[in-house]
Design a protein around this motif. Structure first.
Motif, PDB file in Angstrom:
ATOM      1  N   PHE A 116      17.882   5.491 -28.209  1.00  0.00           N
ATOM      2  CA  PHE A 116      16.718   5.777 -28.484  1.00  0.00           C
ATOM      3  C   PHE A 116      16.148   6.886 -27.557  1.00  0.00           C
ATOM      4  CE2 PHE A 116      17.196   2.343 -25.223  1.00  0.00           C
ATOM      5  CZ  PHE A 116      16.567   2.805 -24.171  1.00  0.00           C
ATOM      6  N   PHE A 117      14.897   7.463 -27.762  1.00  0.00           N
ATOM      7  CA  PHE A 117      14.245   8.297 -26.835  1.00  0.00           C
ATOM      8  C   PHE A 117      13.333   7.468 -25.904  1.00  0.00           C
ATOM      9  CE2 PHE A 117      14.617  12.032 -30.141  1.00  0.00           C
ATOM     10  CZ  PHE A 117      15.391  12.601 -29.357  1.00  0.00           C
ATOM     11  N   PRO A 133      10.408  18.446 -24.081  1.00  0.00           N
ATOM     12  CA  PRO A 133      11.759  18.144 -23.930  1.00  0.00           C
ATOM     13  C   PRO A 133      12.057  17.440 -22.813  1.00  0.00           C
ATOM     14  CG  PRO A 133      11.866  20.177 -25.418  1.00  0.00           C
ATOM     15  CD  PRO A 133      10.516  19.693 -24.792  1.00  0.00           C
ATOM     16  N   ASN A 134      11.347  18.130 -21.454  1.00  0.00           N
ATOM     17  CA  ASN A 134      11.839  17.460 -20.240  1.00  0.00           C
ATOM     18  C   ASN A 134      10.647  16.277 -19.850  1.00  0.00           C
ATOM     19  OD1 ASN A 134       9.156  18.794 -19.454  1.00  0.00           O
ATOM     20  ND2 ASN A 134       9.932  20.388 -18.477  1.00  0.00           N
ATOM     21  N   GLN A 135      10.133  15.841 -20.841  1.00  0.00           N
ATOM     22  CA  GLN A 135       9.401  14.527 -20.792  1.00  0.00           C
ATOM     23  C   GLN A 135       9.870  13.548 -21.694  1.00  0.00           C
ATOM     24  OE1 GLN A 135       6.397  13.832 -18.306  1.00  0.00           O
ATOM     25  NE2 GLN A 135       8.091  15.289 -17.511  1.00  0.00           N
ATOM     26  N   MET A 136      11.088  13.730 -22.117  1.00  0.00           N
ATOM     27  CA  MET A 136      12.006  12.952 -22.951  1.00  0.00           C
ATOM     28  C   MET A 136      13.213  12.657 -22.578  1.00  0.00           C
ATOM     29  SD  MET A 136      10.663  14.004 -26.832  1.00  0.00           S
ATOM     30  CE  MET A 136      11.726  12.985 -27.784  1.00  0.00           C
ATOM     31  N   ILE A 137      13.725  11.498 -22.685  1.00  0.00           N
ATOM     32  CA  ILE A 137      15.297  10.922 -22.286  1.00  0.00           C
ATOM     33  C   ILE A 137      15.986  10.253 -23.348  1.00  0.00           C
ATOM     34  CG2 ILE A 137      16.629   9.662 -20.542  1.00  0.00           C
ATOM     35  CD1 ILE A 137      14.261   9.750 -18.596  1.00  0.00           C
ATOM     36  N   PHE A 138      17.055  10.905 -23.890  1.00  0.00           N
ATOM     37  CA  PHE A 138      18.047  10.210 -24.906  1.00  0.00           C
ATOM     38  C   PHE A 138      18.635   9.387 -23.972  1.00  0.00           C
ATOM     39  CE2 PHE A 138      22.089   9.951 -26.701  1.00  0.00           C
ATOM     40  CZ  PHE A 138      21.683   9.447 -27.918  1.00  0.00           C
ATOM     41  N   VAL A 139      18.503   7.872 -24.457  1.00  0.00           N
ATOM     42  CA  VAL A 139      19.286   6.720 -23.840  1.00  0.00           C
ATOM     43  C   VAL A 139      20.242   6.172 -24.766  1.00  0.00           C
ATOM     44  CG1 VAL A 139      19.088   4.691 -22.714  1.00  0.00           C
ATOM     45  CG2 VAL A 139      17.176   6.278 -22.618  1.00  0.00           C
ATOM     46  N   SER A 140      21.320   5.903 -24.269  1.00  0.00           N
ATOM     47  CA  SER A 140      22.507   5.455 -25.091  1.00  0.00           C
ATOM     48  C   SER A 140      23.019   4.334 -24.342  1.00  0.00           C
ATOM     49  CB  SER A 140      23.691   6.471 -25.533  1.00  0.00           C
ATOM     50  OG  SER A 140      24.176   6.927 -24.159  1.00  0.00           O
ATOM     51  N   THR A 162      21.461  16.203 -17.278  1.00  0.00           N
ATOM     52  CA  THR A 162      20.636  17.150 -17.798  1.00  0.00           C
ATOM     53  C   THR A 162      21.249  17.691 -19.049  1.00  0.00           C
ATOM     54  OG1 THR A 162      21.884  18.927 -16.483  1.00  0.00           O
ATOM     55  CG2 THR A 162      19.777  17.892 -15.736  1.00  0.00           C
ATOM     56  N   ASP A 163      21.764  16.708 -19.955  1.00  0.00           N
ATOM     57  CA  ASP A 163      22.585  16.984 -21.425  1.00  0.00           C
ATOM     58  C   ASP A 163      21.479  16.941 -22.526  1.00  0.00           C
ATOM     59  OD1 ASP A 163      24.715  17.104 -20.183  1.00  0.00           O
ATOM     60  OD2 ASP A 163      25.255  14.917 -20.394  1.00  0.00           O
ATOM     61  N   VAL A 164      21.423  18.058 -23.135  1.00  0.00           N
ATOM     62  CA  VAL A 164      20.301  18.203 -24.176  1.00  0.00           C
ATOM     63  C   VAL A 164      20.511  17.200 -25.454  1.00  0.00           C
ATOM     64  CG1 VAL A 164      19.020  19.620 -25.660  1.00  0.00           C
ATOM     65  CG2 VAL A 164      19.309  20.457 -23.246  1.00  0.00           C
ATOM     66  N   MET A 165      19.567  16.584 -25.938  1.00  0.00           N
ATOM     67  CA  MET A 165      20.061  15.758 -27.243  1.00  0.00           C
ATOM     68  C   MET A 165      18.825  16.201 -28.529  1.00  0.00           C
ATOM     69  SD  MET A 165      19.717  13.487 -29.570  1.00  0.00           S
ATOM     70  CE  MET A 165      20.659  12.305 -30.682  1.00  0.00           C
ATOM     71  N   THR A 166      19.314  16.727 -29.405  1.00  0.00           N
ATOM     72  CA  THR A 166      18.205  17.018 -30.415  1.00  0.00           C
ATOM     73  C   THR A 166      18.255  16.170 -31.540  1.00  0.00           C
ATOM     74  OG1 THR A 166      18.482  19.324 -29.772  1.00  0.00           O
ATOM     75  CG2 THR A 166      17.548  18.855 -32.042  1.00  0.00           C
ATOM     76  N   ALA A 172      15.432  15.971 -26.373  1.00  0.00           N
ATOM     77  CA  ALA A 172      15.172  15.494 -25.038  1.00  0.00           C
ATOM     78  C   ALA A 172      16.009  16.463 -24.213  1.00  0.00           C
ATOM     79  CB  ALA A 172      15.857  13.961 -24.827  1.00  0.00           C
ATOM     80  N   ALA A 173      15.509  16.871 -23.053  1.00  0.00           N
ATOM     81  CA  ALA A 173      16.323  17.586 -22.081  1.00  0.00           C
ATOM     82  C   ALA A 173      17.086  16.769 -21.204  1.00  0.00           C
ATOM     83  CB  ALA A 173      15.151  18.427 -21.281  1.00  0.00           C
ATOM     84  N   TYR A 174      16.910  15.524 -21.109  1.00  0.00           N
ATOM     85  CA  TYR A 174      17.723  14.764 -20.339  1.00  0.00           C
ATOM     86  C   TYR A 174      18.489  13.686 -21.211  1.00  0.00           C
ATOM     87  CZ  TYR A 174      14.965  16.446 -16.318  1.00  0.00           C
ATOM     88  OH  TYR A 174      14.313  17.318 -15.289  1.00  0.00           O
ATOM     89  N   SER A 175      19.657  12.929 -20.639  1.00  0.00           N
ATOM     90  CA  SER A 175      20.349  12.030 -21.074  1.00  0.00           C
ATOM     91  C   SER A 175      20.343  10.890 -20.224  1.00  0.00           C
ATOM     92  CB  SER A 175      21.187  12.371 -22.123  1.00  0.00           C
ATOM     93  OG  SER A 175      21.284  13.183 -22.989  1.00  0.00           O
ATOM     94  N   LEU A 176      20.738   9.708 -20.546  1.00  0.00           N
ATOM     95  CA  LEU A 176      20.740   8.516 -19.834  1.00  0.00           C
ATOM     96  C   LEU A 176      21.683   7.478 -20.366  1.00  0.00           C
ATOM     97  CD1 LEU A 176      18.392   7.002 -17.311  1.00  0.00           C
ATOM     98  CD2 LEU A 176      19.453   5.434 -18.761  1.00  0.00           C
ATOM     99  N   LYS A 177      22.722   7.113 -19.468  1.00  0.00           N
ATOM    100  CA  LYS A 177      23.561   5.885 -20.039  1.00  0.00           C
ATOM    101  C   LYS A 177      22.976   4.690 -19.064  1.00  0.00           C
ATOM    102  CE  LYS A 177      27.418   4.019 -21.368  1.00  0.00           C
ATOM    103  NZ  LYS A 177      27.186   2.998 -22.163  1.00  0.00           N
TER     104      LYS A 177
END
Length: 186
Positions: A116-117, A133-140, A162-166, A172-177
């Motif tokens: 999710f974002f 984008p720098n206020q969104m985080i892609f979460v897996s 700081t991995d981008v996900m479109t 999202a300019a950020y990603s998070l595990k």
């Protein structure tokens, strides 16, 4: 006796050094709680704070429109902030904890949200335009997050990069595990 004292001193020194190393490893593994503004580079945050008050003159084109073609410098600055994918590098590969709302992207066979974002306010990307984008985080890697839980805010903890996900819903300019997903409490 001198030998016993020497051995005792050596053992104390080893114990102290081991405790210090263990303590620093423990602190390194703890998540840093951040706010959304922490993810904005200083120049973006400063520009946002210096924006003039919004005028509600509907007879003029709005700088909030995607196709705005006006020459108002404040409106142009606003458009740059809305599209900014600039990141704060110090958070790359850092364990963080951040509150936010979930915008589901993928589900498993039992309708659990798996990716999710994470966004700072409810309805982003769905009912209103997405944040920058720098206020969104892609979460897996989320687990046991039911689809009907998305109306509540959550604390998300994990390692930020700081991995981008479109995606069709935004970028999202950020990603998070995700290490953990907890219902938000204050």
């Amino acid at each position: 006796m001198l030998r016993t004292l020497s051995v005792a001193l050596y053992m104390t020194l080893v114990a102290c050094c081991s405790a210090a190393v263990f303590s620093s490893q423990l602190q390194a593994s703890e998540a840093v709680t951040i706010e959304w503004t922490d993810l904005m580079p200083e120049e973006d945050l400063k520009a946002l704070q210096q924006m003039p008050e919004v005028q509600h003159d509907y007879s003029q084109p709005s700088p909030f429109d995607d196709n705005y073609q006006g020459d108002d410098p404040a409106a142009q600055q606003w458009q740059q902030i809305l599209k900014s994918a600039k990141v704060v590098e110090k958070y790359n590969n850092t364990k963080i904890r951040v509150p936010g709302f979930i915008v589901p992207l993928e589900f498993d066979s039992e309708q659990n949200v798996t990716s999710f974002f994470l966004v700072p306010y409810f309805g982003a990307c769905i009912h209103v335009p997405p944040p920058p984008p720098n206020q969104m985080i892609f979460v897996s890697g989320a687990k046991n997050l039911k689809a009907d839980m998305i109306y509540s805010p959550f604390w998300i903890s994990g390692t930020l990069t700081t991995d981008v996900m479109t995606h069709d819903l935004g970028q999202a300019a950020y990603s998070l595990k995700a290490d953990s997903v907890e219902e938000y409490t204050y």
